[in-house]
Write a protein that holds these residues in place. Structure first.
Motif, PDB file in Angstrom:
ATOM      1  N   UNK A 163     -65.497   2.110 -44.125  1.00  0.00           N
ATOM      2  CA  UNK A 163     -64.536   1.274 -43.416  1.00  0.00           C
ATOM      3  C   UNK A 163     -64.780  -0.219 -43.645  1.00  0.00           C
ATOM      4  N   UNK A 164     -66.020  -0.637 -43.607  1.00  0.00           N
ATOM      5  CA  UNK A 164     -66.326  -2.069 -43.743  1.00  0.00           C
ATOM      6  C   UNK A 164     -66.142  -2.577 -45.175  1.00  0.00           C
ATOM      7  N   UNK A 165     -65.991  -1.661 -46.132  1.00  0.00           N
ATOM      8  CA  UNK A 165     -65.823  -2.063 -47.533  1.00  0.00           C
ATOM      9  C   UNK A 165     -64.383  -1.939 -48.031  1.00  0.00           C
ATOM     10  N   UNK A 166     -63.478  -1.556 -47.159  1.00  0.00           N
ATOM     11  CA  UNK A 166     -62.087  -1.347 -47.578  1.00  0.00           C
ATOM     12  C   UNK A 166     -61.406  -2.671 -47.887  1.00  0.00           C
ATOM     13  N   UNK A 167     -60.903  -2.780 -49.105  1.00  0.00           N
ATOM     14  CA  UNK A 167     -60.293  -4.034 -49.557  1.00  0.00           C
ATOM     15  C   UNK A 167     -59.359  -3.738 -50.729  1.00  0.00           C
ATOM     16  N   UNK A 168     -58.039  -3.659 -50.471  1.00  0.00           N
ATOM     17  CA  UNK A 168     -57.099  -3.323 -51.545  1.00  0.00           C
ATOM     18  C   UNK A 168     -56.942  -4.401 -52.610  1.00  0.00           C
ATOM     19  N   UNK A 169     -57.583  -5.558 -52.403  1.00  0.00           N
ATOM     20  CA  UNK A 169     -57.629  -6.553 -53.473  1.00  0.00           C
ATOM     21  C   UNK A 169     -58.514  -6.052 -54.608  1.00  0.00           C
ATOM     22  N   UNK A 170     -59.457  -5.144 -54.273  1.00  0.00           N
ATOM     23  CA  UNK A 170     -60.456  -4.696 -55.238  1.00  0.00           C
ATOM     24  C   UNK A 170     -60.286  -3.252 -55.685  1.00  0.00           C
ATOM     25  N   UNK A 171     -59.698  -2.419 -54.866  1.00  0.00           N
ATOM     26  CA  UNK A 171     -59.664  -0.983 -55.153  1.00  0.00           C
ATOM     27  C   UNK A 171     -58.718  -0.653 -56.307  1.00  0.00           C
ATOM     28  N   UNK A 172     -59.081   0.391 -57.048  1.00  0.00           N
ATOM     29  CA  UNK A 172     -58.348   0.759 -58.257  1.00  0.00           C
ATOM     30  C   UNK A 172     -57.939   2.228 -58.252  1.00  0.00           C
ATOM     31  N   UNK A 173     -56.849   2.520 -58.934  1.00  0.00           N
ATOM     32  CA  UNK A 173     -56.380   3.908 -59.111  1.00  0.00           C
ATOM     33  C   UNK A 173     -56.850   4.481 -60.448  1.00  0.00           C
ATOM     34  N   UNK A 174     -57.843   3.869 -61.073  1.00  0.00           N
ATOM     35  CA  UNK A 174     -58.326   4.289 -62.393  1.00  0.00           C
ATOM     36  C   UNK A 174     -58.726   5.773 -62.402  1.00  0.00           C
ATOM     37  N   UNK A 185     -48.234  18.160 -61.192  1.00  0.00           N
ATOM     38  CA  UNK A 185     -47.838  17.809 -59.825  1.00  0.00           C
ATOM     39  C   UNK A 185     -48.886  16.834 -59.304  1.00  0.00           C
ATOM     40  N   UNK A 186     -48.426  15.731 -58.703  1.00  0.00           N
ATOM     41  CA  UNK A 186     -49.355  14.737 -58.167  1.00  0.00           C
ATOM     42  C   UNK A 186     -49.013  14.464 -56.699  1.00  0.00           C
ATOM     43  N   UNK A 187     -49.968  14.684 -55.817  1.00  0.00           N
ATOM     44  CA  UNK A 187     -49.812  14.331 -54.410  1.00  0.00           C
ATOM     45  C   UNK A 187     -50.204  12.871 -54.209  1.00  0.00           C
ATOM     46  N   UNK A 188     -49.338  12.107 -53.561  1.00  0.00           N
ATOM     47  CA  UNK A 188     -49.535  10.661 -53.482  1.00  0.00           C
ATOM     48  C   UNK A 188     -50.133  10.161 -52.166  1.00  0.00           C
ATOM     49  N   UNK A 189     -50.530  11.031 -51.281  1.00  0.00           N
ATOM     50  CA  UNK A 189     -51.001  10.579 -49.976  1.00  0.00           C
ATOM     51  C   UNK A 189     -52.432  10.092 -49.959  1.00  0.00           C
ATOM     52  N   UNK A 190     -52.746   9.257 -48.958  1.00  0.00           N
ATOM     53  CA  UNK A 190     -54.126   8.893 -48.635  1.00  0.00           C
ATOM     54  C   UNK A 190     -54.816   7.920 -49.551  1.00  0.00           C
ATOM     55  N   UNK A 191     -54.078   7.040 -50.224  1.00  0.00           N
ATOM     56  CA  UNK A 191     -54.699   6.150 -51.204  1.00  0.00           C
ATOM     57  C   UNK A 191     -55.417   4.970 -50.556  1.00  0.00           C
ATOM     58  N   UNK A 192     -56.406   4.458 -51.274  1.00  0.00           N
ATOM     59  CA  UNK A 192     -57.129   3.254 -50.853  1.00  0.00           C
ATOM     60  C   UNK A 192     -56.636   2.024 -51.612  1.00  0.00           C
ATOM     61  N   UNK A 193     -55.628   2.203 -52.457  1.00  0.00           N
ATOM     62  CA  UNK A 193     -55.278   1.197 -53.455  1.00  0.00           C
ATOM     63  C   UNK A 193     -53.972   0.464 -53.153  1.00  0.00           C
ATOM     64  N   UNK A 194     -53.803  -0.668 -53.843  1.00  0.00           N
ATOM     65  CA  UNK A 194     -52.561  -1.445 -53.782  1.00  0.00           C
ATOM     66  C   UNK A 194     -52.355  -2.110 -55.150  1.00  0.00           C
ATOM     67  N   UNK A 195     -52.634  -1.337 -56.207  1.00  0.00           N
ATOM     68  CA  UNK A 195     -52.612  -1.903 -57.565  1.00  0.00           C
ATOM     69  C   UNK A 195     -51.418  -1.434 -58.391  1.00  0.00           C
ATOM     70  N   UNK A 196     -50.416  -0.807 -57.717  1.00  0.00           N
ATOM     71  CA  UNK A 196     -49.201  -0.351 -58.394  1.00  0.00           C
ATOM     72  C   UNK A 196     -49.481   0.656 -59.510  1.00  0.00           C
ATOM     73  N   UNK A 197     -50.622   1.328 -59.435  1.00  0.00           N
ATOM     74  CA  UNK A 197     -50.940   2.298 -60.477  1.00  0.00           C
ATOM     75  C   UNK A 197     -51.409   1.681 -61.777  1.00  0.00           C
TER      76      UNK A 197
END
Length: 381
Positions: free
Chosen positions: A102-113, A131-143
């Motif tokens: 929780x304390x490390x969550x930061x969508x400026x840094x997280x990746x969908x790699x 088939x790809x399920x899209x729920x529960x991501x930590x990211x905001x990098x537009x893929x």
């Protein structure tokens, strides 16, 4: 012989959907020994979809070490369905919020790699659809991270590759597709997406979902601006509008690049699961459907498993009986969807720990009692 279709979702933290099926069957057969019970483990496209579809089709689960949201290594699962032609991925396995403290969550840094690495692993199995399920991501990098794993290069003004994370997208000056995995063009991709958010703006990925992933108000504004920059660049270079797509904002914008670069189709999760589990085919000639999930309430009618199962069963006039660990308020509309009755499975006032531990036993007992009631009232002979 009476035919029962067992089509529950998982009871989260207690039982997989297949385990629920097993408990339902045990209870039913205590009342009717020769009952025919057909397992159709279900999910709504979110957590549990991978397991349910693999179970429903007699497929197989594989494991792969991939890059996690913050660049650490994580062990992720992917599946091949029983037809050996369809791969299934939950992006949360590689890029999920639950993988980040929780304390490390930061969508400026997280990746969908890591999600891209899972796609490559599935492609290596020779599938012709994913088939790809899209729920529960930590990211905001537009893929963008996903595309990087598939060979796409995102270059800055100095022709250097950008780093990971949604905070880097404003640096992109050029997109190089020369090494993009060519196999993507030869397969069909379906993404389970139950949101209609666009990529940017007040109803976009950053503003709606960013705060849940650790973004401050200031971060949200930067992330949205970065997504706009990226979308404009994609439009200028390739004439592809990835912003104004219903569902583009799903999974931190992963929906946008799956559609724009991978020709994916975004569909409701429950619809995808119903199709690949062949639930409609299995409903033919059924006497009853038993379904269920951990909690049933006023939100269940909005694309949840039970609602999808009930609507389809209603088409064939098959009664639907739903079981739940918790029965909340606002369930009245579910009866109009096709559910005949709803039962709570708990034996009394017990702790959450006890409820989770004894889930199978409670499902079994409740299923038995339901069928005995049907027999007593001569609904079943």
């Amino acid at each position: 012989m009476k035919k029962f279709i067992l089509a529950p979702d998982s009871f989260k933290e207690s039982m997989t959907a297949k385990e629920v099926c097993l408990a339902m069957e045990k209870g039913i057969k205590k009342a009717i020994q020769d009952a025919e019970c057909i397992y159709v483990p279900m999910a709504d496209g979110g957590e549990g979809t991978l397991q349910s579809l693999v179970d429903a089709t007699n497929g197989r689960i594989y494991y792969k070490e991939v890059l996690g949201p913050l660049g650490n290594k994580v062990k992720a699962r992917y599946g091949i369905l029983g037809d050996n032609k369809t791969g299934i991925i939950e992006m949360a396995e590689a890029s999920g919020l639950h993988l980040v403290e929780r304390e490390k969550r930061n969508p400026m840094l997280t990746t969908s790699y890591g999600t891209g690495e899972l796609i490559k692993a599935v492609l290596d199995k020779g599938v012709d659809r994913i088939i790809i399920g899209l729920g529960g991501s930590a990211t905001n990098d537009a893929g963008v991270g996903m595309l990087q794993a598939l060979g796409v290069r995102f270059l800055d003004k100095e022709n250097k590759e950008i780093a990971f994370g949604g905070g880097e997208l404003n640096k992109i000056a050029k997109i190089d597709l020369s090494n993009f995995d060519k196999r993507i063009r030869d397969i069909k991709i379906e993404a389970a997406c139950d949101v209609n958010n666009l990529l940017t703006g007040e109803r976009g990925a950053s503003y709606v979902f960013g705060p849940q992933k650790g973004a401050t108000k200031e971060m949200v504004e930067i992330l949205d601006s970065n997504l706009k920059h990226f979308a404009e660049l994609v439009y200028d270079e390739f004439n592809i509008d990835i912003d104004n797509i219903s569902g583009a904002g799903a999974a931190g914008g992963l929906g946008s690049t799956l559609v724009g670069f991978c020709n994916a189709k975004l569909n409701k999760g429950i619809d995808i699961v119903i199709k690949y589990s062949k639930l409609e085919e299995k409903l033919q000639g059924a006497d009853y459907v038993f379904t269920g999930e951990g909690s049933i309430d006023s939100q269940t009618k909005f694309g949840k498993t039970i609602a999808g199962v009930a609507k389809l069963a209603k088409k064939y006039n098959v009664p639907v009986i739903a079981l739940a660990g918790k029965v909340g308020d606002g369930i009245e509309d579910l009866y109009d969807l096709g559910i005949s009755s709803i039962f709570g499975i708990l034996p009394g006032i017990i702790s959450l720990e006890e409820a989770l531990k004894d889930g199978s036993k409670n499902i079994e007992r409740t299923s038995e009692n339901i069928v005995r009631l049907l027999k007593t009232n001569k609904v079943i002979k």
